[in-house]
Design a protein around this motif. Structure first.
Motif, PDB file in Angstrom:
ATOM      1  N   CYS A 167      33.605  29.992  37.360  1.00  0.00           N
ATOM      2  CA  CYS A 167      33.337  30.437  36.041  1.00  0.00           C
ATOM      3  C   CYS A 167      32.181  29.874  35.237  1.00  0.00           C
ATOM      4  O   CYS A 167      31.390  28.803  35.948  1.00  0.00           O
ATOM      5  N   ASP A 171      31.747  32.312  29.328  1.00  0.00           N
ATOM      6  CA  ASP A 171      33.200  33.071  29.576  1.00  0.00           C
ATOM      7  C   ASP A 171      34.353  32.639  28.486  1.00  0.00           C
ATOM      8  O   ASP A 171      35.228  33.367  28.328  1.00  0.00           O
ATOM      9  N   ARG A 174      33.920  35.242  25.892  1.00  0.00           N
ATOM     10  CA  ARG A 174      33.965  36.690  26.376  1.00  0.00           C
ATOM     11  C   ARG A 174      35.364  37.036  27.089  1.00  0.00           C
ATOM     12  O   ARG A 174      35.594  38.135  27.609  1.00  0.00           O
ATOM     13  N   THR A 175      36.212  36.084  26.925  1.00  0.00           N
ATOM     14  CA  THR A 175      37.538  36.269  27.495  1.00  0.00           C
ATOM     15  C   THR A 175      38.668  37.069  26.553  1.00  0.00           C
ATOM     16  O   THR A 175      38.425  37.066  25.480  1.00  0.00           O
ATOM     17  N   GLU A 299      42.629  42.143  30.637  1.00  0.00           N
ATOM     18  CA  GLU A 299      41.892  42.337  32.119  1.00  0.00           C
ATOM     19  C   GLU A 299      41.277  41.225  32.200  1.00  0.00           C
ATOM     20  O   GLU A 299      41.017  41.004  33.385  1.00  0.00           O
ATOM     21  N   ARG A 300      40.654  40.510  31.048  1.00  0.00           N
ATOM     22  CA  ARG A 300      39.882  39.242  31.353  1.00  0.00           C
ATOM     23  C   ARG A 300      40.638  37.882  30.782  1.00  0.00           C
ATOM     24  O   ARG A 300      40.710  37.632  29.751  1.00  0.00           O
ATOM     25  N   HIS A 326      45.434  34.884  39.321  1.00  0.00           N
ATOM     26  CA  HIS A 326      43.807  35.302  39.045  1.00  0.00           C
ATOM     27  C   HIS A 326      43.730  36.442  40.147  1.00  0.00           C
ATOM     28  O   HIS A 326      43.103  37.537  40.300  1.00  0.00           O
ATOM     29  N   SER A 331      41.672  39.031  38.469  1.00  0.00           N
ATOM     30  CA  SER A 331      40.668  38.550  37.190  1.00  0.00           C
ATOM     31  C   SER A 331      39.949  37.184  37.664  1.00  0.00           C
ATOM     32  O   SER A 331      40.059  36.010  37.382  1.00  0.00           O
ATOM     33  N   LYS A 334      34.487  38.164  37.281  1.00  0.00           N
ATOM     34  CA  LYS A 334      33.894  38.976  36.178  1.00  0.00           C
ATOM     35  C   LYS A 334      33.707  38.021  34.974  1.00  0.00           C
ATOM     36  O   LYS A 334      34.421  37.082  34.858  1.00  0.00           O
ATOM     37  N   GLY A 336      34.288  36.359  31.564  1.00  0.00           N
ATOM     38  CA  GLY A 336      35.564  36.170  30.649  1.00  0.00           C
ATOM     39  C   GLY A 336      36.918  35.790  31.537  1.00  0.00           C
ATOM     40  O   GLY A 336      37.814  35.758  31.095  1.00  0.00           O
ATOM     41  N   ALA A 337      36.714  35.792  32.907  1.00  0.00           N
ATOM     42  CA  ALA A 337      37.864  35.725  33.660  1.00  0.00           C
ATOM     43  C   ALA A 337      37.635  34.829  34.792  1.00  0.00           C
ATOM     44  O   ALA A 337      36.406  34.553  35.359  1.00  0.00           O
TER      45      ALA A 337
END
Length: 736
Positions: A167, A171, A174-175, A299-300, A326, A331, A334, A336-337
């Protein structure tokens, strides 16, 4: 106007950018500390991508320790009962080299050990690996990262195929859901946490879950705080997995295409029904279900952890159990994850890249792998078979080796094991048995210096040039901007000089730190941590994040992502990530009627590690002038302990005296003390007098986070004890 020097904060793994200016500037008042000593001006670097100009109190005051209690000249003594005498560098190095020759002749290279530090720059780490693992042929180099992040290393390797946090700090903003477990990031990684906290405040749909037996400042910011019983992390994580499986809230396509071992994992989850997990963790069933809902509905999901997971006798299994979630939900890879290990020290990541643990080689290689050994031997121009195929001694094994008389030379650099190791009474006894201990540090006195025969003065941050890598894989050049005091030298130069005197002139013909860096990054080519496109010259212009291979500057924007595994392929033999099906074993030392409390240890915002720097800065020490112990009011009432009362805490290995803080922030049955105080800073208040060395079998990281203790009030001695603490601290804060 003199342009400021851009550098990196030398404290935690967040890796905040700093701008530093001289104490006196034309037309400006000289900047001075509380004692009137001129000091360098420090502020946050707004252009640094990781911190964006923010800085915590430790980073803002770091320059105030630069000239206090410095070790300026080599010192030597023949016995620990003798006083130190100043000697020349030649005298000190001759004694070291002569002793190394004698040990190799009598006992072999495996009787030589070096214990390093995440305070090293990468160049220091790399030259130490070349000396020990290459030229001397012993893998007995370990670092204090073994006590901090080695479970994260093992977890990443076993689950994803390689070390390396996938990560980045973007992130944090953005999570959809941040899941923090085993980390008090608000105090230990404050600037990274502030980015998350600001984003969380502005976005009501974003959820923050914090798992911690204490209601820390981090937990207070959470939408859901799970105050689990110490040692039940795997129960919780498997309980969440059980519910996701029951609800069919998993990514079947990702699991089928990108993972192995899901069937075995699901069988393991059957043993963790939510009712049982809630009871074991001492949380409500609806709290467990809500945590699982957050994983299922977002999703994240970004998880973050630090020493609360790592410092455990099942640390690797804990890390892998978190990564399981995860993999189960897809998750990862991508924005945020992903599973994000927050590194403890400023360059623990650089140490991992350079091979700075006893089972590693540079470039995320393993000593057990014959191809990896051959690649490094060729690069170092050493004969085939020179690198030992067996992992060397880990940190605690070095203590056992000293204890048994198997270690004949113990070389410590930039760390303070006489405070930070577990079972500190046994550690000190082992250190006293060392035939020759070399201690290389920037400061004197320290607790470990009490057990050394040779003291080597090291240049520290600000006095040497090198690189550091932070938790999000961003590499920053830290240039020298002041002269080292006295005869202090950079760590890598000391290691290289010893190597040359041992007869390895060709291996250590480095003209400067940039030359060391060039040789190191060439070894990372085509590895996960590829930095072959980096150089000191390029890093003078801007920070860079790996992977950054040779030619990266010429490819289209976006070719090299901020995140690993965006293509959902992993560096394993078949490109698939692995589920972990481990059951929990619980605490290595559980409470019982004689020792009914679980003691956990940790950090406070103001102090750093064993106070070698922060203890010498008055404004840092003012908030926490003495160590303390947190106890829940219910337990305090039962034992007739009042707030501010001095108490005796006793375990199976030692005891200590602390001032009680009665607070509902700690769960009943659990106690907390910070680990920062050694015997130079307080009397009989060492956290690690109580902890045990039982370690994770995979990572060899000791369980510093939990041990069984009893508690007794000490009302009569409180005034005398407090005065004694203050007297000790006053002496050690004074500048040398």
């Amino acid at each position: 106007m003199i342009a400021p020097t851009k550098t990196l904060c030398p404290y935690c793994g967040v890796g905040c950018g700093l701008e530093v200016q001289p104490p006196a500037l034309p037309g400006k008042t000289t900047h001075r500390d509380a004692a009137g000593t001129p000091i360098w001006r420090v502020r946050g670097d707004r252009q640094h991508p990781s911190s964006r100009g923010r800085v915590c109190v430790k980073g803002a005051t770091v320059a105030e320790s630069l000239d206090k209690n410095r070790l300026k000249y080599p010192m030597m003594r023949h016995s620990l009962d003798d006083p130190f005498q100043r000697v020349s560098w030649d005298e000190a190095l001759d004694r070291i080299v002569t002793h190394i020759h004698q040990v190799r002749q009598d006992s072999g290279s495996h009787a030589i050990c070096m214990y390093g530090s995440g305070q090293f720059q990468t160049e220091d780490y790399y030259v130490a690996q070349k000396l020990m693992k290459g030229c001397l042929g012993t893998n007995n180099f370990d670092a204090n990262s073994r006590l901090c992040m080695s479970s994260a290393v093992a977890g990443y390797i076993q689950s994803l195929g390689s070390d390396g946090p996938p990560c980045c700090y973007d992130d944090l903003e953005r999570t959809d859901c941040a899941f923090l477990i085993g980390t008090n990031a608000a105090e230990c990684h404050p600037i990274a946490f502030n980015r998350l906290r600001d984003y969380h405040k502005k976005n009501r749909k974003v959820k923050l879950v914090v798992v911690d037996p204490r209601e820390t400042p981090t937990a207070k910011a959470a939408d859901l705080h799970l105050a689990i019983r110490p040692g039940t992390d795997i129960d919780l994580l498997h309980g969440i997995g059980h519910l996701l499986l029951r609800w069919q809230a998993f990514d079947a396509l990702f699991i089928e295409d990108c993972t192995q071992g899901f069937s075995e994992y699901t069988q393991t989850l059957q043993s963790y029904p939510p009712e049982l997990v809630a009871r074991r963790c001492n949380i409500r069933l609806d709290e467990l279900e809500l945590a699982a809902r957050y994983w299922a509905e977002n999703e994240r999901v970004l998880s973050m952890w630090s020493m609360g997971l790592n410092q455990s006798s099942e640390g690797t299994a804990k890390v892998r159990s978190l990564i399981n979630l995860h993999l189960m939900t897809g998750s990862i890879g991508k924005p945020g994850a992903g599973p994000f290990s927050l590194t403890g020290q400023p360059n623990a990541m650089g140490g991992r890249e350079a091979g700075g643990l006893s089972h590693l080689l540079p470039g995320y290689r393993l000593v057990k792998n014959p191809q990896h050994r051959a690649e490094v031997e060729r690069h170092w121009q050493l004969p085939p078979g020179q690198i030992d195929p067996s992992p060397g001694l880990a940190a605690w094994d070095m203590m056992l080796g000293l204890e048994a008389g198997l270690v004949q030379l113990f070389w410590v650099a930039a760390t303070n094991p006489a405070v930070s190791m577990p079972d500190i009474g046994r550690t000190k006894a082992a250190l006293r048995r060392s035939p020759l201990t070399v201690y290389q540090d920037a400061y004197y006195p320290t607790e470990t210096a009490e057990y050394a025969h040779i003291l080597l003065p090291a240049a520290q941050w600000s006095e040497k040039t090198g690189t550091m890598t932070n938790s999000e894989r961003v590499v920053t050049l830290c240039p020298q901007f002041r002269e080292a005091p006295g005869e202090a030298r950079p760590d890598w130069e000391i290691f290289a000089e010893v190597g040359r005197r041992l007869g390895f002139e060709a291996q250590f013909e480095f003209s400067d730190a940039a030359a060391v860096h060039r040789e190191f990054v060439a070894l990372t080519k085509s590895r996960v941590c590829d930095m072959s496109g980096m150089s000191h010259e390029g890093l003078q212009e801007r920070t860079l994040q790996w992977p950054h291979p040779e030619g990266a500057e010429d490819v289209p924007e976006g070719r090299y992502s901020k995140r690993l595994y965006e293509d959902l392929r992993f560096p394993t033999a078949d490109g698939r990530a692995r589920f972990c099906a481990s059951h929990t074993r619980g605490l290595a030392e559980a409470p019982d009627p004689e020792y009914p409390f679980v003691l956990t240890t940790g950090r406070v915002y103001e102090h750093w590690h064993t106070q070698t720097r922060t203890g010498r800065i008055p404004k840092i020490s003012q908030k926490y002038p003495h160590p303390f112990i947190e106890i829940h009011p219910r337990d305090a009432k039962k034992l007739e302990i009042l707030d501010e009362m001095w108490v005796l805490i006793r375990g199976r290995r030692g005891e200590g005296r602390f001032k009680a803080t009665v607070t509902t922030a700690i769960a009943p049955g659990t106690l907390f003390i910070p680990m920062h105080w050694g015997f130079l800073w307080a009397d009989n208040s060492e956290a690690n007098a109580l902890t045990h060395p039982e370690a994770c079998p995979d990572s060899l990281q000791p369980e510093l986070k939990a041990c069984a203790v009893q508690l007794l009030p000490l009302p009569i001695a409180s005034d005398a004890s407090e005065q004694q603490q203050q007297d000790v601290m006053a002496i050690n804060r004074s500048s040398g």
